[in-house]
Design a protein around this motif. Structure first.
Motif, PDB file in Angstrom:
ATOM      1  N   ILE A 116      10.935   0.626  -2.067  1.00 12.19           N
ATOM      2  CA  ILE A 116      10.088   1.131  -3.141  1.00 12.19           C
ATOM      3  C   ILE A 116       9.244   2.301  -2.627  1.00 12.19           C
ATOM      4  O   ILE A 116       9.108   3.334  -3.302  1.00 12.19           O
ATOM      5  N   ALA A 117       8.693   2.157  -1.425  1.00 12.04           N
ATOM      6  CA  ALA A 117       7.921   3.252  -0.830  1.00 12.04           C
ATOM      7  C   ALA A 117       8.797   4.477  -0.621  1.00 12.04           C
ATOM      8  O   ALA A 117       8.372   5.619  -0.840  1.00 12.04           O
ATOM      9  N   GLN A 118      10.044   4.253  -0.189  1.00  8.86           N
ATOM     10  CA  GLN A 118      10.977   5.363   0.013  1.00  8.86           C
ATOM     11  C   GLN A 118      11.237   6.103  -1.291  1.00  8.86           C
ATOM     12  O   GLN A 118      11.247   7.335  -1.343  1.00  8.86           O
ATOM     13  N   GLN A 119      11.435   5.345  -2.371  1.00  7.29           N
ATOM     14  CA  GLN A 119      11.679   5.952  -3.676  1.00  7.29           C
ATOM     15  C   GLN A 119      10.489   6.812  -4.093  1.00  7.29           C
ATOM     16  O   GLN A 119      10.644   7.933  -4.582  1.00  7.29           O
ATOM     17  N   ALA A 141       0.137   8.801  -1.985  1.00 11.43           N
ATOM     18  CA  ALA A 141      -0.897   7.850  -1.583  1.00 11.43           C
ATOM     19  C   ALA A 141      -0.412   6.409  -1.732  1.00 11.43           C
ATOM     20  O   ALA A 141      -0.676   5.557  -0.871  1.00 11.43           O
ATOM     21  N   GLU A 142       0.311   6.110  -2.819  1.00 11.98           N
ATOM     22  CA  GLU A 142       0.841   4.767  -3.021  1.00 11.98           C
ATOM     23  C   GLU A 142       1.841   4.407  -1.918  1.00 11.98           C
ATOM     24  O   GLU A 142       1.832   3.285  -1.391  1.00 11.98           O
ATOM     25  N   ALA A 143       2.717   5.353  -1.593  1.00 13.43           N
ATOM     26  CA  ALA A 143       3.711   5.097  -0.552  1.00 13.43           C
ATOM     27  C   ALA A 143       3.032   4.898   0.796  1.00 13.43           C
ATOM     28  O   ALA A 143       3.415   4.011   1.576  1.00 13.43           O
ATOM     29  N   ARG A 144       2.024   5.709   1.093  1.00  9.95           N
ATOM     30  CA  ARG A 144       1.302   5.577   2.362  1.00  9.95           C
ATOM     31  C   ARG A 144       0.598   4.223   2.440  1.00  9.95           C
ATOM     32  O   ARG A 144       0.633   3.557   3.484  1.00  9.95           O
ATOM     33  N   GLU A 145      -0.018   3.799   1.338  1.00  8.91           N
ATOM     34  CA  GLU A 145      -0.704   2.502   1.339  1.00  8.91           C
ATOM     35  C   GLU A 145       0.283   1.358   1.559  1.00  8.91           C
ATOM     36  O   GLU A 145      -0.016   0.396   2.283  1.00  8.91           O
ATOM     37  N   LEU A 146       1.470   1.468   0.966  1.00 12.50           N
ATOM     38  CA  LEU A 146       2.494   0.448   1.185  1.00 12.50           C
ATOM     39  C   LEU A 146       2.882   0.364   2.656  1.00 12.50           C
ATOM     40  O   LEU A 146       3.022  -0.730   3.222  1.00 12.50           O
ATOM     41  N   MET A 147       3.053   1.509   3.293  1.00 14.07           N
ATOM     42  CA  MET A 147       3.424   1.507   4.703  1.00 14.07           C
ATOM     43  C   MET A 147       2.307   0.940   5.573  1.00 14.07           C
ATOM     44  O   MET A 147       2.566   0.263   6.572  1.00 14.07           O
ATOM     45  N   GLN A 148       1.075   1.192   5.209  1.00  9.06           N
ATOM     46  CA  GLN A 148      -0.038   0.612   5.955  1.00  9.06           C
ATOM     47  C   GLN A 148      -0.061  -0.903   5.796  1.00  9.06           C
ATOM     48  O   GLN A 148      -0.292  -1.633   6.760  1.00  9.06           O
ATOM     49  N   GLN A 149       0.177  -1.384   4.578  1.00 15.81           N
ATOM     50  CA  GLN A 149       0.205  -2.829   4.341  1.00 15.81           C
ATOM     51  C   GLN A 149       1.318  -3.504   5.129  1.00 15.81           C
ATOM     52  O   GLN A 149       1.176  -4.642   5.583  1.00 15.81           O
ATOM     53  N   LEU A 150       2.420  -2.791   5.303  1.00 14.35           N
ATOM     54  CA  LEU A 150       3.575  -3.347   6.002  1.00 14.35           C
ATOM     55  C   LEU A 150       3.524  -3.102   7.503  1.00 14.35           C
ATOM     56  O   LEU A 150       4.484  -3.393   8.220  1.00 14.35           O
ATOM     57  N   ASP A 151       2.408  -2.544   7.980  1.00 17.72           N
ATOM     58  CA  ASP A 151       2.208  -2.269   9.409  1.00 17.72           C
ATOM     59  C   ASP A 151       3.306  -1.367   9.966  1.00 17.72           C
ATOM     60  O   ASP A 151       3.930  -1.658  10.978  1.00 17.72           O
ATOM     61  N   ARG A 152       3.521  -0.242   9.269  1.00 24.72           N
ATOM     62  CA  ARG A 152       4.466   0.765   9.744  1.00 24.72           C
ATOM     63  C   ARG A 152       3.688   2.058   9.980  1.00 24.72           C
ATOM     64  O   ARG A 152       3.680   2.971   9.137  1.00 24.72           O
ATOM     65  N   PRO A 153       2.994   2.154  11.110  1.00 24.15           N
ATOM     66  CA  PRO A 153       2.092   3.288  11.343  1.00 24.15           C
ATOM     67  C   PRO A 153       2.779   4.634  11.452  1.00 24.15           C
ATOM     68  O   PRO A 153       2.200   5.659  11.069  1.00 24.15           O
ATOM     69  N   ILE A 154       3.997   4.686  11.981  1.00 23.20           N
ATOM     70  CA  ILE A 154       4.697   5.969  12.101  1.00 23.20           C
ATOM     71  C   ILE A 154       4.965   6.539  10.712  1.00 23.20           C
ATOM     72  O   ILE A 154       4.715   7.723  10.438  1.00 23.20           O
ATOM     73  N   SER A 155       5.459   5.703   9.820  1.00 22.74           N
ATOM     74  CA  SER A 155       5.741   6.153   8.456  1.00 22.74           C
ATOM     75  C   SER A 155       4.455   6.500   7.714  1.00 22.74           C
ATOM     76  O   SER A 155       4.406   7.479   6.958  1.00 22.74           O
ATOM     77  N   LEU A 254      10.142   9.579   4.496  1.00 29.33           N
ATOM     78  CA  LEU A 254      10.083   8.348   5.271  1.00 29.33           C
ATOM     79  C   LEU A 254      11.358   8.181   6.075  1.00 29.33           C
ATOM     80  O   LEU A 254      12.449   8.506   5.617  1.00 29.33           O
ATOM     81  N   SER A 255      11.206   7.623   7.260  1.00 34.11           N
ATOM     82  CA  SER A 255      12.379   7.223   8.018  1.00 34.11           C
ATOM     83  C   SER A 255      12.987   6.001   7.347  1.00 34.11           C
ATOM     84  O   SER A 255      12.280   5.103   6.906  1.00 34.11           O
ATOM     85  N   LEU A 256      14.309   5.974   7.260  1.00 36.44           N
ATOM     86  CA  LEU A 256      14.978   4.799   6.708  1.00 36.44           C
ATOM     87  C   LEU A 256      15.278   3.766   7.782  1.00 36.44           C
ATOM     88  O   LEU A 256      15.901   2.753   7.511  1.00 36.44           O
ATOM     89  N   ASN A 257      14.834   4.031   9.014  1.00 33.85           N
ATOM     90  CA  ASN A 257      15.048   3.069  10.081  1.00 33.85           C
ATOM     91  C   ASN A 257      14.092   1.895   9.905  1.00 33.85           C
ATOM     92  O   ASN A 257      12.890   2.088   9.784  1.00 33.85           O
ATOM     93  N   ILE A 258      14.620   0.702   9.872  1.00 33.09           N
ATOM     94  CA  ILE A 258      13.793  -0.491   9.762  1.00 33.09           C
ATOM     95  C   ILE A 258      14.245  -1.462  10.853  1.00 33.09           C
ATOM     96  O   ILE A 258      15.361  -1.968  10.803  1.00 33.09           O
TER      97      ILE A 258
END
Length: 290
Positions: A116-119, A141-155, A254-258
């Motif tokens: 969803i963040a990628q989209q 901002a929404e995508a960045r907040e999602l990545m912060q919630q998911l603990d993905r600091p690089i993204s 965003l990187s698609l690497n997970i």
């Protein structure tokens, strides 16, 4: 060769042949565009065959919620949108994203919130490049907040580059300055040279826009000395000349690497840059080809 290999695969070998064929079609689409770039032909000559490959590939993986299939659907639809964008058809590209990229594309998939963040990131970047940075800001901002919630600091840091740039280009220099400053700290903690450079340039540009040239000079000196990242030569900074300072013409995806992996220093050439016609990248790809 890949098609021939797939034809020879026995039924009992398992795997996902539709997905594998889709990857081959995806590669053929990108090769068609790259071949036109390397031959100095009008890029439009490659559009019909490239889009045909992409749509055929998407039809092969339209269904299914496995991570591999969701990844490939996003990759293919992103490439379709990029193809339209390369041709300057921003309205068509955005319409494609708005009609096809909704959250249902990732619903039920592994790592649904990452997709969803990628989209959101892809839509915001396209809007910003089309000149509607103000509308892109809250989506970044929404995508960045999602990545912060998911603990993905690089993204999260990479998304901060795009969000702050969109703020700056929309004239919100105060907000952009605050976000560039926060993200500069993030990039330094992550040891991301590209992030440090991007945020330092953006923060300095904001300081200049706010009439604080001395603060901009001090910042760039500090970053150069502490991080060995000189966005302008030291001698230029000593003279107080900031006329060469430029915010990069890029919105970062965003990187698609997970899990996420930062590969910014590992690639010898950017295929994406070559496809977009960036001459230095075209020459780098041509050198690799030789």
């Amino acid at each position: 060769m890949a098609d021939a290999a797939l034809e020879s695969v026995a039924a009992e070998d398992g795997g996902d042949p539709h997905m594998e064929r889709a990857w081959v079609q995806n590669g053929r689409a990108m090769n068609a565009i790259l071949a036109a770039r390397l031959a100095h032909k009008p890029i439009s000559t490659a559009f019909p065959i490239a889009f045909s490959h992409l749509t055929r590939a998407f039809d092969l993986v339209r269904e299914g919620g496995t991570r591999d299939r969701v990844y490939l659907r996003f990759n293919l639809l992103g490439n379709m949108s990029n193809l339209m964008e390369i041709g300057g058809n921003y309205a068509v590209a955005l319409d494609l994203l708005n009609r096809t990229f909704d959250e249902s594309l990732a619903r039920g998939a592994e790592n649904e919130r990452e997709w969803i963040a990628q989209q959101r990131c892809m839509r915001a970047a396209l809007m910003a490049r089309a000149g509607d940075g103000a509308a892109a800001i809250p989506i970044f901002a929404e995508a960045r907040e999602l990545m912060q919630q998911l603990d993905r600091p690089i993204s999260a840091e990479a998304l901060g580059r795009s969000q702050a740039k969109a703020l700056y280009q929309s004239g919100a220099c105060g907000e952009a300055r605050e976000l560039f400053s926060v993200c500069l700290g993030e990039a330094r903690a992550l040891r991301s040279r590209l992030g440090v450079q991007t945020h330092a340039v953006g923060l300095a540009a904001c300081e200049i826009s706010l009439g604080r040239e001395k603060a901009a000079l001090s910042l760039l000196h500090t970053i150069g000395e502490m991080e060995d990242v000189w966005v302008l030569p030291p001698t230029t900074l000593e003279s107080g000349d900031l006329s060469g300072l430029r915010i990069q013409d890029a919105y970062y995806g965003l990187s698609l690497n997970i899990p996420e992996v930062d590969l910014e220093d590992m690639a010898p050439a950017s295929i994406a840059g070559a496809l977009r016609g960036r001459q230095s990248e075209v020459e780098a790809v041509r050198a690799l080809k030789k």
